[in-house]
Scaffold this motif. Sequence first.
Motif, short mmCIF file in Angstrom:
data_model
loop_
_atom_site.label_atom_id
_atom_site.label_comp_id
_atom_site.label_asym_id
_atom_site.label_seq_id
_atom_site.Cartn_x
_atom_site.Cartn_y
_atom_site.Cartn_z
N SER A 110 -41.31 -38.25 -16.65
CA SER A 110 -41.73 -36.95 -17.35
C SER A 110 -42.85 -37.39 -17.97
O SER A 110 -43.19 -38.43 -18.57
N ARG A 111 -43.73 -36.34 -18.30
CA ARG A 111 -44.92 -36.41 -19.13
C ARG A 111 -44.63 -35.75 -20.47
O ARG A 111 -44.31 -34.41 -20.09
N ILE A 112 -45.02 -36.06 -21.57
CA ILE A 112 -44.58 -35.39 -22.80
C ILE A 112 -45.76 -35.11 -23.60
O ILE A 112 -46.50 -36.07 -24.06
N GLY A 113 -45.83 -33.76 -23.81
CA GLY A 113 -47.13 -33.70 -24.73
C GLY A 113 -46.74 -32.25 -25.77
O GLY A 113 -45.75 -32.45 -26.17
N ARG A 114 -47.81 -31.50 -25.94
CA ARG A 114 -47.58 -30.28 -26.69
C ARG A 114 -48.23 -29.28 -25.99
O ARG A 114 -49.29 -29.50 -25.27
N GLU A 115 -47.90 -28.00 -26.29
CA GLU A 115 -48.89 -26.94 -25.93
C GLU A 115 -50.25 -26.97 -26.51
O GLU A 115 -50.49 -27.26 -27.63
N LEU A 116 -51.27 -26.75 -25.64
CA LEU A 116 -52.71 -26.67 -25.97
C LEU A 116 -52.94 -25.38 -26.40
O LEU A 116 -52.90 -24.47 -25.35
N VAL A 117 -53.30 -24.92 -27.71
CA VAL A 117 -53.47 -23.56 -28.00
C VAL A 117 -55.08 -23.33 -28.19
O VAL A 117 -55.71 -24.26 -28.81
N PHE A 118 -55.45 -22.16 -27.37
CA PHE A 118 -56.83 -22.12 -27.41
C PHE A 118 -57.30 -21.06 -28.30
O PHE A 118 -56.36 -20.06 -28.39
N THR A 119 -58.43 -21.07 -29.04
CA THR A 119 -58.82 -19.66 -29.88
C THR A 119 -60.21 -19.20 -29.34
O THR A 119 -61.11 -20.14 -28.90
N ARG A 120 -60.37 -18.13 -29.79
CA ARG A 120 -61.67 -17.39 -29.22
C ARG A 120 -62.77 -17.53 -30.84
O ARG A 120 -62.25 -17.71 -31.72
#
Length: 121
Positions: A110-120
């Motif tokens: 498994s690879r564990i990370g976090r959601e990458l949130v994009f902004t405009r």
Amino acid sequence: MSDKKPPLRVLFCIGVNQNFMDGTAQDMKNVWVAFSAMMLGIGDLPGVKVLGNLDDDQIMVGPSGAYPWTTYLMADVPDLDTVVAACNLLRTTPVGDGTYKLWKYMRIESRIGRELVFTRA
């Protein structure tokens, strides 16, 4: 303010090994039944939200001991203990008559990370 931690974004990487390739048609059918139970079992773990899966079986043939993997499952998982429980399903899911468990035929990382949130801008 909420103390709730965001879920872990987890990519489960699953590969088949040579034992599967050496199996009979019946062995492969039994592994498929066990594999399906294991994949559904991950989604049934408390707090797990399966986001999707991807199967490389049309363009990747043969055993996969490491990248590229045979199949992937991405999920939001509440904590590390649940990630461990998901991986442990390979150790505990019986194949066929139960003489062997799924990890004889497959492996998981498994690879564990976090959601990458994009902004405009």
